[in-house]
Design an enzyme around this catalytic site. Structure first.
Site, PDB file in Angstrom:
ATOM      1  N   ASP A  22       0.874  -1.167   0.000  1.00 57.25           N
ATOM      2  CA  ASP A  22       0.000   0.000   0.000  1.00 57.25           C
ATOM      3  C   ASP A  22       0.919   1.227   0.000  1.00 57.25           C
ATOM      4  O   ASP A  22       2.123   1.124   0.274  1.00 57.25           O
ATOM      5  CB  ASP A  22      -0.962   0.010   1.185  1.00 57.25           C
ATOM      6  CG  ASP A  22      -2.153   0.948   0.928  1.00 57.25           C
ATOM      7  OD1 ASP A  22      -2.089   1.774   0.000  1.00 57.25           O
ATOM      8  OD2 ASP A  22      -3.158   0.853   1.669  1.00 57.25           O
TER       9      ASP A  22
HETATM   10  C1  BGC Z   1      -5.031   3.394   0.033  1.00 64.17           C
HETATM   11  C2  BGC Z   1      -5.057   2.465  -1.149  1.00 64.17           C
HETATM   12  C3  BGC Z   1      -4.822   3.237  -2.420  1.00 64.17           C
HETATM   13  C4  BGC Z   1      -3.497   3.969  -2.310  1.00 64.17           C
HETATM   14  C5  BGC Z   1      -3.165   4.798  -3.522  1.00 64.17           C
HETATM   15  C6  BGC Z   1      -3.777   4.243   0.047  1.00 64.17           C
HETATM   16  O1  BGC Z   1      -3.824   5.209   1.037  1.00 64.17           O
HETATM   17  O2  BGC Z   1      -5.119   2.650   1.229  1.00 64.17           O
HETATM   18  O3  BGC Z   1      -6.288   1.787  -1.209  1.00 64.17           O
HETATM   19  O4  BGC Z   1      -4.840   2.376  -3.520  1.00 64.17           O
HETATM   20  O5  BGC Z   1      -3.556   4.840  -1.194  1.00 64.17           O
HETATM   21  O6  BGC Z   1      -3.974   5.917  -3.585  1.00 64.17           O
END
Ligand code: BGC
Length: 742
Positions: free
Chosen positions: A229
């Site tokens: 993530d």
């Molecule tokens: C989220 C993800 C997301 C990523 C990119 C993170 O903060 O948890 O679900 O894909 O950011 O935006």
């Protein structure tokens, strides 16, 4: 078309070049290698549409694209075919915008209705989540775009999501939280998986070998790319050593750490190579599948409308207020009518390609007067007066309420399940002058409706329905679409009834899943608690009946096929969802009262009927047996329940299933007498011993001795009037018989 062979490219790379490939170039792009003809590829957020930012940074300036209903709503369609179509449309938009991987869908669970990101997850039920996830992944990937199932695993809250340690026992992890990932991987082979921010049982998910190696690779058999993530990597070396392929986002800040680790031998180059190879293979896969696509934006908008309409759940319908009659004058109240509450906040937030408002959509169909009623969560006295006057003069009132971005979003959990107090005040004031009141709820998760239940004859759950929401709502209100959505999560009577009430969101360091398997209806149904609206619930403008349940089983093993006749006995066309729950009537280990294991959404003309067949495979009967370390079916009787919600079971049938697996642990020489008597393998030996000792139920100590472990039983033998040699003989006899049984 890329023209490179990942293994050959790998063999040309220096350690520095390899390390560089293991982190993004920027927020969304992966490094290319021009000299090796390896192009850059772009990944971007979903899951409700393509969220391509105009710059390569983490900003909100995004290219317009079709905003589909949020995942909670998608799941409420109970229609995987439709979700596959939606995801294919998202895939086509990715192709058109040059996006190779979409960061979705989210497969996390809904332990608590307060989860800030519940809107972005499918369901409280792992089967429904798995079915929808699998359809979504198949849809996206059918267009040559990679899906990314996320967040692996145990990311069920927003509070302290970057640090929290999720403490969850193995059986709960397997049956509730891993099961959707397992189904998506098994059925749809997603190209990528995203690791979660949180720790799982003591180690960050993105550097946890138990999570990434044992569970994801070894047990679930995932062979695609695992990315972190965004900013989830704490220790680069550990992450790559323990199973992470790609760190996101870029640019990399600490490549030297990884270089040092390789140079010092802390991380062996072979495992580095394995990670690099996965990155190169993904780039190859994406570029091979790249194609020129023209998007029919109007068709996608229409699909967004259809999906939204099919997701809407008619929670309550009294006084035949719906559908609205064409001749009715309608008072439409609520800021959401002109500024739709159509999506959630955070990384799934998009710029819609088109937008339909319910004010426009209803006005196009007849006479509508509008009052804003509120601004966000506040109702001014002028707004209240205007709303009341508008309502007074109309035949019917449609009032839109729900959560706002400040109440429900990624990044924080909800404070409670309530509507804004001012909204409640508005609804009460409007109901007092016009009881013909239809209240439309916009939220991504369960709401507490107790404050308005007595004054609202009609409640329609419209979720966060995407850009087609306004038009969809008009179609449902006017009866052009007969609502057929079903709740993908329980609306409990009150938050306090939720099994995580005392423990969510944990303390500063840990969140412990004390409720275990008993999440959502698994808990409410096992506890026989009243709920406001049960899991699977949803009304219609027509009526359905279920009859003639038949079960087909060849031999006594799964698969089992269940057939029922579904009939539309009302006057309108519509759809109903046949839901099949299984109760394991005789399991050795505790199981929830019932669990969803099959579903079919069927559309029928008035008076029409259809035989509906639902297959139940091995997995439908199995549960996770911790000491065996795997799912197993236990022999015994199961009840199959067919109905229209977890609380509306219409027909049941029993089946006997035979399994070769013994899930019971053989009683040991330390276990009590009653456990020896309860197990058919040790019962004869114990019965014999007790008879020989002349010890029976008439003895005043019988009930107490039943709880004696074998050593205590042996000590008691002289008290029964026997000598010590007898005690030793009994010990030997039990030990021999046990060994023979084991
Ligand atoms: C989220 C993800 C997301 C990523 C990119 C993170 O903060 O948890 O679900 O894909 O950011 O935006």
């Amino acid at each position: 078309m890329a023209n490179f062979d990942p293994a050959t490219v790998l063999s040309h790379l220096s350690v520095e070049e390899k390390v560089r490939l293991l982190c993004g170039k920027d927020a969304w792009t992966l490094h290319g290698l021009p000299a090796e003809s390896v192009p850059e590829i772009v990944m971007t957020d979903g899951p409700h549409g393509v969220r391509l930012t105009a710059a390569a940074t983490l900003n909100d300036d995004t290219h317009p694209a079709t905003v589909f209903p949020v995942e909670a709503a998608m799941a409420a369609t109970w229609n995987p075919e439709l979700i596959k179509e939606v995801a294919a449309a998202i895939g086509r938009e990715c192709q058109a915008l040059g996006v190779g991987v979409i960061l979705g869908p989210g497969l996390n669970g809904k332990r608590s209705p307060l989860g800030g990101r519940n809107f972005e997850y499918f369901s409280e039920d792992p089967y429904l989540t798995g079915v929808m996830a699998s359809a979504y992944v198949q849809g996206v990937q059918s267009e040559g775009v990679g899906a990314c199932i996320k967040h692996f695993v145990g990311n069920e809250q927003e509070t302290r999501r970057f640090q929290i340690n999720t403490q969850v026992d193995e059986r709960t992890l397997q049956e509730i939280y891993l099961a959707p990932f397992a189904r998506a991987i098994r059925e749809a082979s997603p190209w990528t998986v995203m690791g979660a921010y949180n720790s799982v049982n003591g180690e960050f998910a993105c550097q946890n070998s138990d999570v990434l190696q044992r569970l994801l690779r070894d047990e679930l058999g995932f062979d695609g790319l695992v990315m972190s993530d965004w900013s989830a990597v704490q220790d680069k070396t550990l992450a790559h050593a323990n199973g992470l392929d790609l760190e996101m986002p870029g640019p990399a800040l600490r490549d030297h750490e990884l270089l040092n680790a390789v140079q010092s031998g802390q991380l062996d180059e072979a495992s580095l190579d394995q990670r690099v190879l996965r990155v190169l293979k993904l780039i190859r896969q994406v570029t091979d599948a790249r194609k020129a696509v023209t998007v029919d934006w109007d068709a996608h908008h229409e699909l967004a409308v259809r999906a939204a309409a099919d997701s809407m759940v008619l929670l309550k319908h009294e006084q035949e207020l719906l559908p609205l009659a064409k001749a009715d004058s309608i008072a439409l109240i609520g800021q959401f009518a002109t500024e739709p509450r159509f999506q959630g906040g955070g990384s799934s937030h998009m710029k819609p390609k088109q937008m339909s408002t319910v004010l426009d959509a209803l006005s196009a169909r007849g006479s509508v007067s509008y009052a804003a009623g509120y601004t966000e969560t506040e109702v001014s006295s002028a707004q209240l007066t205007e709303a009341v006057e508008t309502a007074r003069q109309a035949d019917r009132v449609v009032l839109l309420t729900g959560t706002t971005d400040s109440m429900e979003s990624e990044g924080f959990d909800r404070a409670d399940m309530k509507l804004a107090p001012d909204h409640v005040r508005l609804i009460q004031a409007v109901a007092a002058v016009n009881p013909n009141l239809v209240v439309v709820l916009h939220s991504g998760s369960a709401l507490d409706t107790r404050d308005i239940e007595d004054i609202c004859p009609v409640l329609l759950q419209a979720w966060l329905p995407g850009q087609g929401g306004g038009e969809a709502l008009a179609r449902v209100l006017q009866g052009e679409t007969n609502p057929g959505g079903k709740l993908s999560e329980t609306f409990p009577l009150r938050l306090e009834h939720n099994p995580t009430y005392e423990t969510f969101p944990g303390n500063k360091t840990d969140t412990t899943y004390h409720e275990g398997l008993f999440v959502g209806y698994r808990y409410y149904d096992s506890k026989v608690l009243p709920v406001q609206y049960p899991f699977g619930h949803g009304l219609s403008y027509t009526r359905f009946e279920l009859s003639d349940l038949r079960v087909e089983q060849s031999g006594q093993q799964p698969p089992v096929a269940l057939e029922v006749t579904l009939k539309n006995t009302g006057a309108r066309a519509g759809s109903e969802v046949v839901q099949v729950y299984i109760q394991d009537a005789q399991s050795t280990y505790r199981r929830p009262e019932q669990e969803l294991k099959g579903l079919a959404r069927v559309h029928l003309e008035p008076g029409a009927e259809q035989r509906v067949r639902i297959a139940l495979d091995d997995q439908a009967f199995a549960y996770y047996v911790t000491h065996l370390g795997r799912f197993a079916v236990e022999s015994g009787r199961f009840e199959l329940r067919a109905g229209f919600s977890s609380r509306d079971i219409r027909l049941t049938a029993s089946v006997d299933v035979n399994s070769d697996t013994e899930v019971r642990i053989l009683p040991t020489m330390e276990d009590p007498v009653n456990e020896w008597l309860a197990d058919s393998r040790t019962e004869p030996a114990m019965t014999q011993v007790l008879a020989d000792l002349g010890f029976d139920e008439d003895h005043p100590m019988w009930a107490i001795v039943m709880g004696f472990p074998i050593p205590q039983l042996l000590k008691f033998i002289p008290w029964m009037g026997h000598d010590e040699a007898t005690a030793e003989r009994v010990r030997q006899q039990l030990a021999d018989r046990r060994n023979a049984a084991g």
